[in-house]
Design an enzyme around this catalytic site. Structure first.
Site, PDB file in Angstrom:
ATOM      1  N   TRP A 151       0.793  -1.226   0.000  1.00  0.00           N
ATOM      2  CA  TRP A 151       0.000   0.000   0.000  1.00  0.00           C
ATOM      3  C   TRP A 151       0.826   1.276   0.000  1.00  0.00           C
ATOM      4  O   TRP A 151       0.287   2.342  -0.256  1.00  0.00           O
ATOM      5  CB  TRP A 151      -0.931   0.025   1.220  1.00  0.00           C
ATOM      6  CG  TRP A 151      -0.280  -0.359   2.514  1.00  0.00           C
ATOM      7  CD1 TRP A 151      -0.373  -1.578   3.138  1.00  0.00           C
ATOM      8  CD2 TRP A 151       0.570   0.440   3.351  1.00  0.00           C
ATOM      9  NE1 TRP A 151       0.355  -1.578   4.302  1.00  0.00           N
ATOM     10  CE2 TRP A 151       0.955  -0.353   4.455  1.00  0.00           C
ATOM     11  CE3 TRP A 151       1.038   1.754   3.279  1.00  0.00           C
ATOM     12  CZ2 TRP A 151       1.791   0.114   5.477  1.00  0.00           C
ATOM     13  CZ3 TRP A 151       1.881   2.228   4.283  1.00  0.00           C
ATOM     14  CH2 TRP A 151       2.245   1.422   5.370  1.00  0.00           C
ATOM     15  N   ALA A 176      -3.046  -6.215  -5.603  1.00  0.00           N
ATOM     16  CA  ALA A 176      -2.574  -5.027  -4.904  1.00  0.00           C
ATOM     17  C   ALA A 176      -3.179  -4.984  -3.506  1.00  0.00           C
ATOM     18  O   ALA A 176      -4.038  -5.803  -3.148  1.00  0.00           O
ATOM     19  CB  ALA A 176      -2.930  -3.770  -5.702  1.00  0.00           C
ATOM     20  N   GLY A 228       7.085  -6.182  -0.142  1.00  0.00           N
ATOM     21  CA  GLY A 228       6.452  -6.115   1.165  1.00  0.00           C
ATOM     22  C   GLY A 228       7.426  -6.460   2.266  1.00  0.00           C
ATOM     23  O   GLY A 228       8.649  -6.389   2.089  1.00  0.00           O
ATOM     24  N   SER A 229       6.903  -6.875   3.385  1.00  0.00           N
ATOM     25  CA  SER A 229       7.733  -7.140   4.555  1.00  0.00           C
ATOM     26  C   SER A 229       8.535  -8.428   4.383  1.00  0.00           C
ATOM     27  O   SER A 229       8.159  -9.335   3.634  1.00  0.00           O
ATOM     28  CB  SER A 229       6.865  -7.251   5.810  1.00  0.00           C
ATOM     29  OG  SER A 229       6.123  -8.460   5.800  1.00  0.00           O
ATOM     30  N   GLU A 250      11.244  -7.991  -3.216  1.00  0.00           N
ATOM     31  CA  GLU A 250      11.734  -6.697  -2.715  1.00  0.00           C
ATOM     32  C   GLU A 250      11.143  -6.533  -1.331  1.00  0.00           C
ATOM     33  O   GLU A 250       9.966  -6.219  -1.163  1.00  0.00           O
ATOM     34  CB  GLU A 250      11.316  -5.571  -3.667  1.00  0.00           C
ATOM     35  CG  GLU A 250      12.075  -4.273  -3.411  1.00  0.00           C
ATOM     36  CD  GLU A 250      11.330  -3.318  -2.501  1.00  0.00           C
ATOM     37  OE1 GLU A 250      11.648  -3.315  -1.294  1.00  0.00           O
ATOM     38  OE2 GLU A 250      10.448  -2.599  -2.986  1.00  0.00           O
ATOM     39  N   LEU A 251      11.994  -6.771  -0.313  1.00  0.00           N
ATOM     40  CA  LEU A 251      11.505  -6.901   1.054  1.00  0.00           C
ATOM     41  C   LEU A 251      11.929  -5.706   1.916  1.00  0.00           C
ATOM     42  O   LEU A 251      12.249  -4.649   1.403  1.00  0.00           O
ATOM     43  CB  LEU A 251      11.997  -8.227   1.632  1.00  0.00           C
ATOM     44  CG  LEU A 251      11.686  -9.460   0.760  1.00  0.00           C
ATOM     45  CD1 LEU A 251      12.202 -10.729   1.410  1.00  0.00           C
ATOM     46  CD2 LEU A 251      10.203  -9.576   0.458  1.00  0.00           C
ATOM     47  N   CYS A 284      10.340   1.801   1.866  1.00  0.00           N
ATOM     48  CA  CYS A 284      11.260   0.698   2.133  1.00  0.00           C
ATOM     49  C   CYS A 284      12.716   1.150   2.117  1.00  0.00           C
ATOM     50  O   CYS A 284      13.566   0.550   2.790  1.00  0.00           O
ATOM     51  CB  CYS A 284      11.042  -0.434   1.130  1.00  0.00           C
ATOM     52  SG  CYS A 284      11.140   0.080  -0.596  1.00  0.00           S
ATOM     53  N   GLU A 381      12.431  -3.027  11.282  1.00  0.00           N
ATOM     54  CA  GLU A 381      12.129  -1.908  10.394  1.00  0.00           C
ATOM     55  C   GLU A 381      10.971  -1.099  10.976  1.00  0.00           C
ATOM     56  O   GLU A 381       9.856  -1.612  11.085  1.00  0.00           O
ATOM     57  CB  GLU A 381      11.757  -2.423   9.004  1.00  0.00           C
ATOM     58  CG  GLU A 381      11.452  -1.314   8.014  1.00  0.00           C
ATOM     59  CD  GLU A 381      11.054  -1.847   6.639  1.00  0.00           C
ATOM     60  OE1 GLU A 381      11.264  -1.127   5.646  1.00  0.00           O
ATOM     61  OE2 GLU A 381      10.542  -2.987   6.563  1.00  0.00           O
TER      62      GLU A 381
END
Length: 476
Positions: A151, A176, A228-229, A250-251, A284, A381
């Protein structure tokens, strides 16, 4: 004034309300009010999307570079024409300021135009062989892609997830975030209106674990693309192994910023204070852990806190707002937990550290210093408007702290020494590094991390090749 649109899924070019009656309430984070009800997919909806994606791949893999380029360029033009509506919808859903949302549209425009050119540069090669023999290496589209977008960049993340597979000749099912559906639908609609065959791209929403298990468990899907995470990424990667899916992950990140004594401190302060609180820190690649050489520590800390104290927080649609609310109710709660833990352990709180008002999800821009390394916020994070500033005694210790965590997405460093810049570029463990700059991304450069921050890359030529497989053909 842009009105929030009605919500739906898109399957086979149709606006679908779902086979069931379940919905998800979409909330405006500036006031906490529900602005839409999003239909959630049932198994029958997902099965239909998979069947259409299989047909779409057979169609689109045969498309010419000219056809793919025309769709991507056409979508870019439509996004420019619809920029204001797309940006306002993104701000309503996610909370970021309107100028930030407009830039996000431009990010997609640049990426789609770059990919429109990249489709002509998918090169193979011919190997030298004895007379009468030939070996050729080619790249082919991998197949239908399941793409999951978060998001925090409600326009840019769907753009990345859709653009690369379409440029490569794949079909794609986009899932999404349920918090920001209208933005994603707006991006996909630009592609469809630009001539993308309706079978090639679908958009579904649903209970995340249900959707991921269903899509990744299907033999139709050949690749997973996830942003995301780290926790969710590891879970999806395990699901992807059952069908040996190719993956781009892509974390999370925990961006270190190294400030050396020879840096242009004022420039670093002006640049990094603005960057840290972009999108309320829900980025991120956000600069987060400020690792400051001792001889400039107090100057940097005090200058940073002074600048942060001037940030105007408000509704992202209002003129003058420099930072909007956090995106959902979970984020202020996470900030209170992490900041409270740090202060309890001895960290100094210079500004912020609390919610603003009782409507929406506003949180004060926060600065902590002298934060113990065992505090949760120094290891998890934070994904919010908080910076941690600590002193360190020289280059070796600073690099060690930058590399201490298992994350490696983005890192930043400020120094005027050319030789040190080379050492940092070599020794910092990160997929992207900004030296005296926060500009670490672009349509033509790869975006991705190492270690727990994932693998593979989006954007650039690498983003297209990540949606392709390599084939070697040997002729005797």
């Amino acid at each position: 004034m842009t009105q929030y649109p009605s919500l739906h899924m898109i399957i086979d070019g149709e606006r679908v309300s779902g086979a069931g009656q379940r919905t998800h309430a979409v909330v405006n984070p500036a006031n906490g009010e529900t602005i839409g009800e999003l239909p959630l997919a049932e198994a029958a909806d997902l099965d239909r999307a998979l069947e259409v994606a299989a047909r779409g791949f057979r169609i689109w893999r045969e498309s010419t570079p000219q056809q793919r380029a025309a769709v991507l360029q056409g979508a870019a033009r439509l996004m420019m024409e619809r920029q204001e509506d797309l940006a306002r919808i993104a701000t309503m859903e996610e909370g970021k300021t309107l100028p930030e949302a407009r830039i996000e549209v431009l990010m997609n425009v640049g990426l789609f135009n770059f990919y429109a050119g990249e489709v002509f540069r998918i090169y193979g090669r011919t190997l030298v062989r004895p007379a009468g023999q030939r070996s050729t290496i080619t790249h082919e589209p991998v197949g239908p892609v399941a793409a999951f977008a978060p998001w925090n960049f409600p326009l840019g993340n769907p753009g990345r997830k859709l653009g690369a597979p379409i440029a490569a000749g794949c079909s794609v099912i986009l899932k999404a975030a349920e918090e920001t559906p209208a933005s994603a639908l707006g991006v996909l609609q630009c592609l469809l209106d630009a001539g993308l065959p309706k079978e090639v791209a679908q958009a579904v929403f649903g209970v995340p674990d249900e959707v991921s298990r269903h899509l990744l468990g299907s033999p139709v899907i050949r690749k997973l693309s996830f942003t995301g995470s780290t926790v969710v990424g590891k879970h999806l990667a395990r699901l992807a192994t059952d069908n040996m899916l190719r993956t781009t992950m892509e974390l999370g990140g925990h961006g270190p910023v190294l400030i050396f004594g020879d840096a242009d401190v004022d420039k670093a302060l002006d640049t990094m204070a603005a960057s840290k609180y972009r999108n309320a820190g829900q980025v991120c690649v956000s600069p987060t852990r400020f690792i400051v050489e001792e001889n400039v520590f107090e100057r940097f800390r005090d200058g940073f806190a002074e600048r942060v104290g001037r940030i105007k927080v408000g509704n992202g649609l209002e003129d003058g707002s420099q930072m909007g609310p956090m995106a959902n109710a979970r984020r202020p709660e996470a900030m209170n937990r992490l900041i409270g833990d740090a202060v309890t352990r001895g960290a100094r709180l210079h500004t912020g550290g609390e919610r603003i008002g009782n409507a929406g999800y506003f949180y004060a821009p926060t600065v902590l210093s002298e934060v113990p390394l065992d505090a949760a916020i120094m290891n998890e994070e934070p994904f919010g408007p908080v910076a941690m500033i600590n002193p360190f005694g020289g280059e070796e210790a600073m690099i060690a702290e930058a590399n201490r965590l298992p994350y490696g997405l983005a890192a930043y460093a400020w120094t005027e020494s050319a030789s040190r810049q080379k050492r940092l570029a070599r020794e910092i463990e990160s997929g992207m590094i900004g030296l005296n700059s926060t500009m670490i991304g672009g349509a033509d450069s790869p975006f991705g991390g190492v270690k727990w921050s994932g693998h593979g890359a989006e954007d650039g030529p690498e983003g297209v090749l990540a949606c392709m497989v390599t084939k070697a053909v040997h002729e005797g």
